[in-house]
Design a protein around this motif. Structure first.
Motif, mmCIF file in Angstrom:
data_model
loop_
_atom_site.group_PDB
_atom_site.id
_atom_site.type_symbol
_atom_site.label_atom_id
_atom_site.label_comp_id
_atom_site.label_asym_id
_atom_site.label_seq_id
_atom_site.Cartn_x
_atom_site.Cartn_y
_atom_site.Cartn_z
ATOM 1 N N TRP A 21 55.727 48.209 20.349
ATOM 2 C CA TRP A 21 55.102 47.676 18.808
ATOM 3 C C TRP A 21 55.654 46.215 20.277
ATOM 4 C CZ3 TRP A 21 54.320 47.938 13.420
ATOM 5 C CH2 TRP A 21 54.388 49.278 13.265
ATOM 6 N N ASP A 32 66.980 49.780 8.930
ATOM 7 C CA ASP A 32 66.509 49.358 7.771
ATOM 8 C C ASP A 32 65.672 50.496 6.556
ATOM 9 O OD1 ASP A 32 64.743 50.168 9.906
ATOM 10 O OD2 ASP A 32 63.254 48.605 9.577
ATOM 11 N N HIS A 33 65.749 51.781 7.636
ATOM 12 C CA HIS A 33 65.030 53.346 6.997
ATOM 13 C C HIS A 33 65.339 54.073 8.317
ATOM 14 C CE1 HIS A 33 61.537 52.059 9.963
ATOM 15 N NE2 HIS A 33 61.914 51.112 8.997
ATOM 16 N N TRP A 38 52.314 43.442 7.162
ATOM 17 C CA TRP A 38 53.166 43.982 5.647
ATOM 18 C C TRP A 38 52.576 42.812 4.392
ATOM 19 C CZ3 TRP A 38 53.486 48.646 4.517
ATOM 20 C CH2 TRP A 38 54.169 49.849 5.507
ATOM 21 N N GLU A 94 66.144 48.029 13.733
ATOM 22 C CA GLU A 94 64.466 49.191 12.845
ATOM 23 C C GLU A 94 65.179 50.768 13.110
ATOM 24 O OE1 GLU A 94 61.214 48.569 12.483
ATOM 25 O OE2 GLU A 94 61.124 50.939 12.682
ATOM 26 N N THR A 118 60.102 48.951 6.305
ATOM 27 C CA THR A 118 60.723 47.703 7.066
ATOM 28 C C THR A 118 60.990 46.644 5.988
ATOM 29 O OG1 THR A 118 60.041 48.316 9.328
ATOM 30 C CG2 THR A 118 61.180 45.677 8.174
ATOM 31 N N ARG A 174 53.797 40.314 5.107
ATOM 32 C CA ARG A 174 55.249 39.324 5.224
ATOM 33 C C ARG A 174 54.797 37.308 4.717
ATOM 34 N NH1 ARG A 174 56.789 42.287 9.498
ATOM 35 N NH2 ARG A 174 58.704 43.751 8.585
ATOM 36 N N LEU A 189 62.277 45.334 16.797
ATOM 37 C CA LEU A 189 61.269 46.435 16.432
ATOM 38 C C LEU A 189 60.987 47.404 17.769
ATOM 39 C CD1 LEU A 189 58.365 45.834 15.403
ATOM 40 C CD2 LEU A 189 57.872 44.609 17.096
ATOM 41 N N HIS A 221 60.414 37.166 13.606
ATOM 42 C CA HIS A 221 59.654 38.774 13.911
ATOM 43 C C HIS A 221 59.012 38.367 14.423
ATOM 44 C CE1 HIS A 221 59.530 42.604 13.093
ATOM 45 N NE2 HIS A 221 58.324 42.515 12.071
ATOM 46 N N ASN A 276 56.132 39.555 15.089
ATOM 47 C CA ASN A 276 54.968 40.111 14.864
ATOM 48 C C ASN A 276 54.031 39.307 14.013
ATOM 49 O OD1 ASN A 276 52.354 42.321 14.602
ATOM 50 N ND2 ASN A 276 54.192 43.671 13.631
HETATM 51 C C1 GP9 Z 1 56.745 45.787 11.430
HETATM 52 C C2 GP9 Z 1 57.827 46.355 12.139
HETATM 53 C C3 GP9 Z 1 58.037 47.936 11.420
HETATM 54 O O1 GP9 Z 1 55.939 44.557 11.496
HETATM 55 O O2 GP9 Z 1 58.506 46.025 10.660
HETATM 56 O O3 GP9 Z 1 57.513 48.398 10.985
HETATM 57 P P1 GP9 Z 1 57.977 49.425 10.139
HETATM 58 O O4 GP9 Z 1 56.562 50.572 10.277
HETATM 59 O O5 GP9 Z 1 58.924 50.198 10.581
HETATM 60 O O6 GP9 Z 1 57.906 49.280 8.182
#
Ligand code: GP9
Ligand code: MN
Length: 425
Positions: free
Chosen positions: A164, A255-256, A134, A39, A81, A136, A193, A127, A129
């Motif tokens: 988070w 991821d970014h 998203w 992350e 993400t 998912r 995360l 994951h 969450n």
């Molecule tokens: C949430 C995690 C973080 O499940 O993937 O999300 P982001 O804000 O980085 O897309």
């Protein structure tokens, strides 16, 4: 009706895909794939220090035992993400607005988990969450994941969570029992995360001090990145103890970006240079490691991006994918495409960096010219970046057409995907 597919297929075959197999084709045949999405980890922390302390000691050492791509760019947009996941699984571009996981989660795809299912792999995501974040749950089901270990698979308490949710160390720890019970070979993705904006971390989890600038965000970023580095180190230990390590390849990817342009002043102070549009693009680099136990690896400087992950992994596993439609190339192939397109149309080519309408020399960072305003003489309006810019626009538009038109419905990938896509989990 898919009328656009022949033209797109032709483009992909001629321009995007490599024609030769790389020397590493099949080197990891039948191995497990453990993919770790880090992350918000950006490349500028790698082999760097804050207050005289190494930020990522484990990842820095891992470079010596891995293929490490030092010029690897994230290509995400608003889907964050989930955009990075979309790029990695499909080698298609995410959309310029919104999250493709939400807007086109039901499309026909030919994603890595679906392909690997056919090769006898078990496929899963870890994951901690909510499964619907998203979208998912819908997307994962659609692209063939056998199992999603979401929030419900974890024991989350006030003590073991921050920001988070579940902290990365207990996340990996609690994941091990599931990972060990999976059928092999498997393709499993872990999404961390803790290193998420606003980078909250408790005192006892912080091994290094914060930075000191006018940006609380940047200041807090360093200790949370270090925490994730330590969590990954612990994960490697657990993989070795479980015996899974030897039979797996481990892929790590940021991821970014985690630090946005709003913090350019503080970032400039930290890096000791002004964040020009050129430096802004340099900051879009995220770490990318391919760790193959027993292989020495090496540092690779060629430009690369998230779009390249799918063909690279499939090639390492020795999966033939001649009929696949991917906009990325096997990173180990000789005949690679010479540009990386960012989703906003900016790009990096072998020679140039194009950012905010300006063309830079990639090696020196020198500003080469202003983009034409239309007032110059005709011969001056052909910018140096212009030919690549046109290629980038064409490629992004082809990818968009596939998604908006759900065009893979009209394309035969040459695998038995027609049966498998109907079967539900
Ligand atoms: C949430 C995690 C973080 O499940 O993937 O999300 P982001 O804000 O980085 O897309
Ligand atoms: Mn993220």
């Amino acid at each position: 009706d898919g009328n656009e597919m022949p033209e797109i297929t032709e483009y992909v075959k001629e321009k995007a895909t490599s024609k030769e197999k790389s020397d590493l084709f099949g080197v990891a045949e039948d191995k497990n794939v453990i993919f770790v999405s880090l992350e918000s980890v950006q490349s500028f922390v790698i082999n760097n220090e804050v207050n005289g302390e190494e930020i990522t000691p484990f990842l820095n050492d891992l470079i010596d035992e891995s293929y490490y791509f030092e010029n690897f760019y994230h290509q995400t947009e608003q889907g964050k993400t989930s955009d990075s996941e979309f790029l990695v699984e499909n080698s298609l571009y995410p959309l310029s607005r919104g999250a493709v996981f939400f807007t086109h989660g039901q499309n026909e795809y030919n994603a890595t988990p679906e392909i690997l299912n056919e090769e006898g792999y078990f496929t899963s995501v870890f994951h901690a969450n909510n499964k619907s974040f998203w979208n998912r749950d819908v997307m994962y089901n659609n692209i063939g994941y056998d199992k999603f270990f979401d929030l419900d698979s974890y024991e989350v308490t006030e003590d073991n969570s921050i920001g988070w949710g579940l902290k990365d160390k207990p996340f990996f720890e609690q994941s091990m029992k599931y990972l060990e019970s999976q059928q092999q070979p498997f393709y499993s993705k872990f999404i961390t995360l803790t290193n998420h904006y606003p980078f909250d971390l408790s005192e006892e989890d912080a091994s290094i001090d914060q930075y000191d600038s006018n940006s609380k965000t940047l200041n807090q970023y360093f200790p949370t990145v270090r925490y994730t580095d330590e969590a990954v180190e612990q994960f490697f230990k657990e993989l070795k103890e479980s015996g899974l390590y030897e039979d797996s390849i481990i892929v790590l990817m940021g991821d970014h970006y985690g630090i946005s342009e709003f913090h350019n002043k503080a970032m400039g102070q930290y890096l000791g240079k002004e964040i020009t549009p050129y430096e802004h693009i340099q900051l879009q680099r995220v770490p990318f490691f391919i760790h193959i136990p027993g292989e020495e690896g090496g540092v690779i400087s060629d430009i690369a991006g998230q779009i390249d992950v799918k063909p690279t992994i499939l090639s390492l596993l020795g999966v033939e994918s001649e009929k696949d439609i991917t906009f990325g190339t096997d990173l180990f192939a000789e005949d690679r495409k010479n540009f990386i397109a960012l989703r906003n149309g900016d790009f990096i080519s072998d020679k140039y960096v194009y950012s905010k309408g300006q063309c830079y020399d990639r090696q020196s960072g020198e500003l080469l010219e202003k983009e034409p305003t239309g007032l110059e003489q005709p011969e001056d309006t052909e910018g140096l970046c212009q030919p690549v810019k046109e290629k980038v626009e064409k490629e992004l538009s082809y990818s968009d057409q596939i998604i908006y038109g759900d065009l893979f419905r009209f394309y035969d990938f040459g695998n038995s995907e027609s049966e498998s896509s109907e079967s539900e989990q």
